[in-house]
Design an enzyme around this catalytic site. Structure first.
Site, PDB file in Angstrom:
ATOM      1  N   GLU A  54      -0.534  -9.656  -0.882  1.00  0.00           N
ATOM      2  CA  GLU A  54      -1.985  -9.941  -0.877  1.00  0.00           C
ATOM      3  C   GLU A  54      -2.533 -10.004  -2.303  1.00  0.00           C
ATOM      4  OE1 GLU A  54      -2.904  -6.778   2.051  1.00  0.00           O
ATOM      5  OE2 GLU A  54      -3.932  -8.362   3.156  1.00  0.00           O
ATOM      6  N   GLY A  84       0.459  -5.369   0.807  1.00  0.00           N
ATOM      7  CA  GLY A  84      -0.562  -5.449  -0.237  1.00  0.00           C
ATOM      8  C   GLY A  84      -0.043  -6.129  -1.493  1.00  0.00           C
ATOM      9  N   GLU A 112       2.824  -5.609   7.784  1.00  0.00           N
ATOM     10  CA  GLU A 112       1.906  -4.596   8.320  1.00  0.00           C
ATOM     11  C   GLU A 112       2.032  -4.400   9.821  1.00  0.00           C
ATOM     12  OE1 GLU A 112       1.237  -6.754   5.995  1.00  0.00           O
ATOM     13  OE2 GLU A 112       0.066  -5.800   4.416  1.00  0.00           O
ATOM     14  N   ALA A 126       0.839  -1.209   0.000  1.00  0.00           N
ATOM     15  CA  ALA A 126       0.000   0.000   0.000  1.00  0.00           C
ATOM     16  C   ALA A 126       0.870   1.254   0.000  1.00  0.00           C
ATOM     17  CB  ALA A 126      -0.878  -0.002   1.245  1.00  0.00           C
TER      18      ALA A 126
END
Ligand code: NAD
Length: 700
Positions: free
Chosen positions: A109, A106, A129, A65
């Site tokens: 992910e 991310g 994270e 992110a």
């Protein structure tokens, strides 16, 4: 903007390339995720496209992110990562992630929502994270356990540490190691998936596996996490999510994850860790020293003095592969110093954390010398002799006479005036303070002390050197104690006064430790040794302003020959060979006597008062330091405290902590202490101004 994600049909493949340098961050507001979604929708309707391949351009697949978007209002109408990965679950054409460099957060992910993952050897895959106080919020907590099993996935998400592709292959997180160049290697793999008609493997089906009893597994995991991650809520919430991956259908697990994410994101812990993330990137910037300032080459180093600090400083250089000559006054002192270094490395080898050949190589880069002539060609010399101005000036005169032109002349002084030391030379522009912290080979912090005449290139070189030797360099101006120790005076002063007013060492230490420091002020003092401070206080006694309050307790303890752990007694008692502090009635008696002598009626002291007096003493002085320009920014002070003084990272540093508490409230307490305790507490002008304006030390 338009090529931030590219989409091209190559043969049977719809190839989606992330192209958002430097790390292909999944920025929502720039439309990265929306563009990926659009590309997938386009390919779904294209009969020529049999499968999708997602790759990253540049150095990596994807760093995750865009952290600068956290906590900001979401961009209306644009896809987010949870949307995108949910949509990917509906796609019926194979989706393949071709990964190189790293797939983090991310990024992983996104790869987990693909049906196949292939990676170049050495690629790092991880969900870090937790290091920002949050959890993987785009199905990571649900998909990773379904791929790896609960235990491995939990470890990976709670540590936040990535694993290399080779290990990921063994664990089944990647299907294949790629060979050759990207993206060609990934295209080849994707074509094979199509050709072989491989069956799609989704990561959203079934439930995650756990060995043995589910209850026992999670009870153990929670107990372990609570102990190892005291003060940090994110690891426990991650554990809840992994439990959901084991016990609940995917959709409900995703809901649990979303709830956890929304709970953690606005929390103090996450805001603190994000603050530090940016602070660590900001700290290297010096407003009047452009980033492209030419730096000097540092290929060799010299250290003067092989004592506690000199030895540790030398280790930093050889650890980074830079040869060091250590200069001492006598062969005996040299042998002693080198012996300590060698034993230090040997202990690390014995623990299995260093290979013998690495120790030998490092020791081979070290050379003890007794003559200045032997060090004259070093690119940098760091002085770590006794803390005495006359001795330091002598050393710098000598260095000025022998060192080659362009060598950097640094001092590790903790309290002396670097301008005065620089004035002992005819080249003050080459002189700088490099204030290491003890143990110098371990502590991350390096205060880089800019004297009045320090050259910009010397400053830039020193900041770069800090990175080379794996320290966090923070620029400080010249003053007594620089940033860290100057603030610490007030902290210890208040801790001492609190004893005279009614507290005991164990109460003060408990409050500070509950706040998150590894050790309170009295335990730290016992560990460091009480004698050093005592000598300094004796030296300062003659010039100490008589009207100022002074607590004699620490001196009395030293007069009893109690110097801390090394004498098995200090503020506490210690059983021989043990480091466990035992509260000592003798010390309590001594404190009570001191209160009576000072005419103070002892009272019940609340934990809150202890915390505020210790913390706001740091903050008020920090504000003065900021106002005087000794620190460049509030976040630099925060970095000093979390990397050099054990301030809990999840509170973001003293200045961020004050911002979180509200500066109006901090000022109110400081004013109250000022009225009660006098001039030590004169409120900082900067604090007064910011509190009045409703501002903060760190820009919001
Ligand atoms: P130390 O007494 O352990 O070591 C000093 C060494 O310097 C001794 O080995 C001594 O023989 C040698 N020495 C003295 N004069 C010399 C000279 N003229 N030429 C060559 N060698 C000489 O002291 P230390 O704790 O290592 O402190 C060194 C410096 O580092 C001081 O300025 C101190 O303020 C600073 N410092 C200390 C700490 C700490 O926690 N100990 C932390 C930061 C900075």
């Amino acid at each position: 903007m338009s090529d931030i994600v590219t989409y091209a049909v190559q043969g049977h493949l719809g190839v989606i390339t992330l192209n958002n340098p430097p790390v292909n961050a999944l920025s929502v507001s720039k439309g990265v995720l929306q563009r990926i979604l659009d590309a997938i929708k386009e390919g779904e309707h294209d009969p020529a496209v049999k499968a999708f391949l997602i790759v990253g351009s540049g150095r990596a697949f994807c760093g995750g992110a865009d952290i600068s978007e956290f906590g900001k209002p979401s961009s209306v109408g644009l896809s987010t990562l949870p949307n995108l990965v949910s949509y990917m679950d509906t796609v019926t054409k194979p989706m393949i992630a071709g990964i190189h460099g790293f797939a983090l957060g991310g990024g992983l992910e996104l790869a987990l929502a693909c049906h196949f993952r292939a990676a170049l050897p050495g690629t790092l895959l991880g969900l870090p994270e937790v290091k920002l106080g949050i959890l993987p919020g785009a199905h990571g907590t649900q998909r990773l356990p379904r791929v790896l099993g609960a235990a491995r996935a939990l470890d990976m998400m709670v540590s936040g540490d990535p694993i290399p592709a080779e290990k990921a292959l063994d664990l089944g997180l990647v299907d294949e190691l790629l060979k050759g160049e990207m993206p060609a290697a990934a295209i080849q793999f994707a074509n094979r998936v199509v050709r072989e008609g491989r069956e799609i493997k989704r990561t959203n089906s079934g439930q995650a596996a756990v060995d043995g009893s589910v209850e026992a597994f999670f009870a153990n995991a929670r107990a372990r996490i609570a102990k190892e991650h005291r003060g940090y809520p994110a690891p426990l919430v991650i554990c809840d999510c992994v439990e959901a991956a084991v016990t609940l259908p995917f959709k409900q697990g995703v809901q649990r994850e979303r709830d956890g994410f929304e709970k953690l994101r606005p929390g103090t812990e996450s805001r603190s860790l994000r603050h530090l993330f940016f602070a660590e990137r900001e700290v290297a910037k010096i407003p009047d020293v452009p980033e492209d300032t030419r730096t000097r080459e540092i290929r060799t180093a010299a250290v003067i003095g092989a004592g506690t600090m000199g030895g540790g400083i030398a280790m930093n250089f050889v650890n980074a592969g830079i040869p060091v000559k250590i200069l001492e006054m006598s062969q005996a002192a040299l042998d002693k110093g080198l012996g300590v270094i060698s034993r230090n490395y040997a202990a690390t080898v014995a623990k299995g954390r260093l290979r013998q050949e690495d120790m030998d190589r490092r020791m081979g880069l070290l050379q003890g010398v007794l003559e200045y002539e032997a060090i004259k060609d070093a690119d940098i010399v760091i002085e770590a002799v006794f803390e005495d101005m006359a001795v330091k000036r002598q050393v710098f005169e000598k260095l000025d006479a022998v060192m080659k032109p362009g060598a950097i002349l640094a001092t590790n002084t903790s309290t002396l005036d670097v301008d005065e030391i620089a004035a002992a030379t005819k080249r003050p522009e080459d002189v700088i303070g490099l204030h290491f912290f003890s143990p110098a080979n371990v502590m991350k912090l390096l205060e880089v002390v800019r004297a009045a005449k320090t050259g910009k290139d010397v400053l830039a070189t020193s900041m770069k050197l800090a990175r080379t030797i794996r320290k966090v360099g923070v620029v400080a101006g010249v003053c007594d104690g620089f940033i860290g120790n100057r603030m610490l005076h007030g902290y210890f002063r208040e801790a001492g006064f609190l004893l005279e007013e009614g507290a005991l060492p164990q109460q003060v230490d408990r409050v500070i430790e509950d706040f998150g420091f590894a050790m309170g002020p009295f335990r730290v003092s016992d560990l460091a040794g009480l004698d050093v401070g005592w000598y300094i206080r004796k030296r300062q006694a003659a010039t100490r302003p008589a009207h100022l309050r002074y607590s004699k307790v620490a001196d009395r303890i030293c007069e009893m020959g109690r110097f801390g752990q090394k004498t098995n007694a200090g503020w506490y008692r210690y059983a021989p060979g043990s480091r466990t502090p035992i509260p000592d009635p003798q010390i309590e008696e001594l404190i009570v006597e001191a209160s009576a002598e000072a005419g103070i009626t002892r009272r019940e002291i609340s934990d809150q008062e202890i915390l505020e007096r210790c913390m706001y003493a740091l903050v008020n002085e920090g504000a003065n330091i900021l106002k005087e320009g000794i620190a460049l920014r509030a976040s630099d002070i925060d970095i000093v405290y979390v990397s050099g003084y054990g301030f809990p990272r999840y509170r973001g540093g003293p200045m961020f902590h004050a911002d979180t508490a509200g500066l109006d409230k901090v000022l109110e307490s400081v004013q109250r202490f000022h009225a009660q305790h006098g001039e030590f507490w004169a409120p900082s002008k900067l604090l007064e101004r910011l509190a009045k304006e409703g501002g903060t030390f760190n820009p919001a």
